[in-house]
Design an enzyme around this catalytic site. Structure first.
Site, PDB file in Angstrom:
ATOM      1  N   HIS A  12       1.185  -0.968   0.116  1.00  0.00           N
ATOM      2  CA  HIS A  12       0.123   0.236  -0.007  1.00  0.00           C
ATOM      3  C   HIS A  12       0.708   1.169   0.003  1.00  0.00           C
ATOM      4  O   HIS A  12       2.073   1.234   0.523  1.00  0.00           O
ATOM      5  CB  HIS A  12      -0.456   0.446   1.012  1.00  0.00           C
ATOM      6  CG  HIS A  12      -0.386   0.330   2.592  1.00  0.00           C
ATOM      7  ND1 HIS A  12       0.557   1.173   3.090  1.00  0.00           N
ATOM      8  CD2 HIS A  12       0.034  -1.458   3.649  1.00  0.00           C
ATOM      9  CE1 HIS A  12       0.835   0.626   4.469  1.00  0.00           C
ATOM     10  NE2 HIS A  12       1.111  -0.283   4.543  1.00  0.00           N
ATOM     11  N   GLU A  89      -1.610  -7.207   8.090  1.00  0.00           N
ATOM     12  CA  GLU A  89      -0.337  -6.993   8.339  1.00  0.00           C
ATOM     13  C   GLU A  89      -0.670  -7.684   9.458  1.00  0.00           C
ATOM     14  O   GLU A  89      -1.145  -7.863  10.288  1.00  0.00           O
ATOM     15  CB  GLU A  89      -0.427  -5.482   8.521  1.00  0.00           C
ATOM     16  CG  GLU A  89       1.103  -4.671   9.255  1.00  0.00           C
ATOM     17  CD  GLU A  89       2.236  -5.411   8.378  1.00  0.00           C
ATOM     18  OE1 GLU A  89       2.206  -6.749   8.425  1.00  0.00           O
ATOM     19  OE2 GLU A  89       2.771  -4.509   7.844  1.00  0.00           O
TER      20      GLU A  89
END
Length: 225
Positions: A12, A89
């Site tokens: 990202h 994550e």
């Protein structure tokens, strides 16, 4: 010969927690203006790639990044984003939102290296993750086995669906998620460096083996002409 499939792993864009150097993990913060622009630059460099499917974690920064990539892609009219929590994550427990340097100094008290720099140089990824869980006062942070089981389950879902199709699969996820995944799957990738925001790493899967084509690639970034 089997067609295999190819995974494009994209980290990202920069978020506000990245900018402020805070532990992010499962916390949600939006892309910064600079982060969004880097994603646009990365997306322009990928505009001619015909993806057959798009997956992200269920955290907003990956969905925002994937949306920009599809916006710029020339072949994305029929594609929709499928969110998968398996690709989140690492969860840092009560260290979420903490200053990066303070958090790793606390974690290093479990590993007892002379400095955080030496901890990074000499310890393994599993050791650091297991120490994070031990250092978390609430014991909520993910240890390596918990994290690996989660992301491996996600990857196996993709392999089951796309193996031997010859398809190109876009997976927008997180720096540690992509790096640790590839570190454990690709034999030729040893001690991989942290991933840059909006970078692309490409791996092919064929006949039960993964092969790395690109890692942490940003040379494809393209500015508006």
């Amino acid at each position: 010969m089997n067609k295999g499939c190819t995974f494009y792993f994209v980290r990202h864009g920069q978020t506000y927690f990245n900018h402020y150097r805070k532990i992010q993990g499962w916390s949600n913060t939006p892309l910064t203006e600079e982060g969004a622009e880097d994603v646009y630059r990365s997306a322009r460099g990928l505009a001619d790639v015909k993806f057959d499917a798009v997956y992200t974690s269920d955290l907003s920064r990956t969905v925002q990044t994937a949306s920009i990539i599809l916006e710029e892609n020339k072949h994305a009219d029929e594609l929709t984003i499928e969110m998968m929590p398996e690709f989140r994550e690492v969860f840092f427990g009560s260290f979420e939102g903490e200053d990066v340097d303070k958090a790793w100094a606390a974690i290093n008290k479990e590993l007892k290296y002379p400095s955080v720099a030496e901890m990074y140089a000499q310890s393994s990824i599993p050791e650091r993750m297991n120490a994070t869980k031990k250092a978390d006062p609430h014991n909520d942070a993910e240890d390596f086995l918990t994290f690996w089981t989660r992301i491996e389950e996600g990857l196996m879902k993709l392999i089951s669906k796309h193996r031997d199709t010859g398809e190109k699969i876009l997976v927008v996820a997180h720096g540690n998620t992509i790096r640790y995944l590839l570190n454990n799957l690709v034999a030729e990738l040893e001690n991989p460096q942290p991933l840059l925001n909006a970078s692309v790493s490409v791996a092919t899967y064929r006949d039960g083996a993964y092969h790395l084509e690109k890692y942490n690639e940003v040379r494809h970034f393209k500015d508006i002409e």
